[in-house]
Design a protein around this motif. Structure first.
Motif, mmCIF file in Angstrom:
data_model
loop_
_atom_site.group_PDB
_atom_site.id
_atom_site.type_symbol
_atom_site.label_atom_id
_atom_site.label_comp_id
_atom_site.label_asym_id
_atom_site.label_seq_id
_atom_site.Cartn_x
_atom_site.Cartn_y
_atom_site.Cartn_z
ATOM 1 N N HIS A 1 63.275 29.749 -37.625
ATOM 2 C CA HIS A 1 63.458 28.310 -37.808
ATOM 3 C C HIS A 1 64.798 27.913 -37.212
ATOM 4 C CE1 HIS A 1 63.757 24.350 -39.747
ATOM 5 N NE2 HIS A 1 62.484 24.472 -40.072
ATOM 6 N N SER A 2 64.911 26.685 -36.717
ATOM 7 C CA SER A 2 66.158 26.246 -36.093
ATOM 8 C C SER A 2 67.282 26.062 -37.103
ATOM 9 C CB SER A 2 65.928 24.929 -35.335
ATOM 10 O OG SER A 2 65.444 23.921 -36.213
ATOM 11 N N ASN A 3 66.927 25.757 -38.356
ATOM 12 C CA ASN A 3 67.923 25.642 -39.408
ATOM 13 C C ASN A 3 68.157 27.031 -40.000
ATOM 14 O OD1 ASN A 3 69.146 25.340 -42.049
ATOM 15 N ND2 ASN A 3 68.636 23.168 -41.959
ATOM 16 N N PRO A 4 69.382 27.568 -39.916
ATOM 17 C CA PRO A 4 69.607 28.945 -40.381
ATOM 18 C C PRO A 4 69.299 29.142 -41.858
ATOM 19 C CG PRO A 4 71.690 27.841 -39.922
ATOM 20 C CD PRO A 4 70.607 26.975 -39.364
ATOM 21 N N ARG B 1 77.720 27.208 -37.637
ATOM 22 C CA ARG B 1 76.614 27.730 -36.816
ATOM 23 C C ARG B 1 76.582 29.252 -36.866
ATOM 24 N NH1 ARG B 1 75.891 27.236 -31.254
ATOM 25 N NH2 ARG B 1 78.100 26.781 -30.826
ATOM 26 N N ALA C 1 65.583 29.514 -42.079
ATOM 27 C CA ALA C 1 65.205 30.769 -41.425
ATOM 28 C C ALA C 1 65.509 31.963 -42.307
ATOM 29 C CB ALA C 1 65.930 30.895 -40.085
ATOM 30 N N TYR D 1 75.511 32.364 -34.458
ATOM 31 C CA TYR D 1 75.268 32.578 -33.022
ATOM 32 C C TYR D 1 74.709 33.970 -32.784
ATOM 33 C CZ TYR D 1 75.804 32.655 -27.991
ATOM 34 O OH TYR D 1 75.548 32.741 -26.643
ATOM 35 N N LYS E 1 66.112 36.970 -33.584
ATOM 36 C CA LYS E 1 65.727 35.575 -33.341
ATOM 37 C C LYS E 1 65.232 34.934 -34.635
ATOM 38 C CE LYS E 1 62.939 32.661 -30.308
ATOM 39 N NZ LYS E 1 61.943 32.641 -29.200
#
Length: 326
Positions: free
Chosen positions: A142-145, A197, A148, A199, A139
């Motif tokens: 952060h929402s931005n890879p 993205r 993150a 996933y 997981k």
């Protein structure tokens, strides 16, 4: 099978004759059959090539490629250059796939055109192949890879990613000048495009082996490579990365402190903890692994050992300094 396979599984292998059979058997057991397995013998001096040869003789999907020793990135790049598949999967020669690994990930890539890379949760296994209690959820923090990945390698280890071959054509191969962090560097370059993205499959589909040689690493070299990767990420995307850099460095120093604890160098561990605190002390409040590292550096020798073991281990060998479970 006629024509090119849908996915090419690149298996870098350096002196892993004791483990390679398990890795390749996990490919034989895949529920997705349309693959080729490119086993790259990176100048092994043991029976790695012989083990690979057994699979090649009985299954035409398995192919042995041999080269002089050049390290993990060199072996991966060599395999990718020989790959015919639309998708690339990576499997280190001492790790193992769940039987549904390829089927699950290829289905996601096929159905979602904007997904460039897929990965899963993982479980570590012991040297003898038995599973441990340690899992990696994957997981991101952060929402931005991109942001993150600056902090944590949420993909976890080098045997987890399956990605589109076109990404290599777009952003280039693994950086062979890096002796560690080479996987993080590639993922950061993919994320920097801001169009693909990542996933995460929540199921455990990868098994990462912790070997006895897991503590034989060069922390100083890892620091140099980590700092280079963070610097390069900043130069590619300065406006986006700048505000995250203090936190990224804090996580890097925390990681180096954890490795120092595992290697028994408490003086170095304390130095890295001080650097992490100076960069961004908030990570010790928001991240349990960071807190555990801080505690392990501060407690008595016995407590250090107990907490240190609970943090898990990263593995390294003469040809691989890849960061894992950062």
């Amino acid at each position: 099978m006629q024509g090119e396979p849908k996915v090419s599984v690149v298996v870098p292998a350096y002196n892993v004759s004791n483990y390679l059979k398990d890795a390749l058997a996990s490919l034989e057991a895949q529920t997705f059959p349309d693959f080729e397995a490119l086993i790259v013998d990176d100048g092994s001096t043991d029976n790695t090539a012989a083990v690979a040869g057994e699979f090649c003789r009985r299954d035409s999907r398995f192919k042995l490629l041999q080269k002089s020793n050049g390290g993990l990135s060199s072996a991966r790049n060599y395999g990718i250059r020989h790959a015919g598949g639309e998708y690339i999967a990576l499997l280190d020669g001492d790790d193992v796939y769940h039987k549904d690994k390829l089927a699950t990930h290829i289905a996601r890539l096929y159905s979602c055109a904007d997904v460039g890379l897929v990965y899963s949760a993982s479980r570590t296994i012991r040297d003898d192949g038995k599973p441990t209690f340690i899992t990696l959820s994957g997981k991101p923090v952060h929402s931005n890879p991109l942001l993150a990945l600056l902090c944590k390698n949420f993909i976890g280890h080098g045997s987890n990613a399956v990605f589109r071959r076109c990404l290599i054509d777009e952003i280039g191969e693994f950086n062979e000048s890096l002796r560690s962090w080479e996987d993080v560097d590639l993922w950061l370059r993919i994320a920097a495009t801001q169009k693909w993205r990542f996933y995460r499959e929540k199921r455990i589909l990868s098994y990462y082996r912790v070997r006895p040689s897991g503590l034989s690493f060069n922390v100083s070299q890892m620091q140099d490579c980590g700092e280079q990767v963070l610097k390069d990420a900043y130069l590619r995307s300065p406006e986006l990365v700048k505000s995250m850099l203090p936190t990224a460095y804090a996580y890097m120093y925390r990681y180096l402190a954890r490795l120092s604890v595992q290697g028994g160098d408490m003086e170095a561990a304390r130095k890295f903890i001080r650097q992490a605190l100076a960069s961004d002390k908030s990570i010790f409040l928001s991240d349990i692994r960071s807190l555990l590292t801080l505690v392990s550096v501060s407690l008595s020798p016995v407590a250090k050992l107990i907490v240190g073991r609970s943090l898990g281990q990263s593995k390294f060998s003469n040809s691989s300094g890849s960061t894992s479970a950062r």
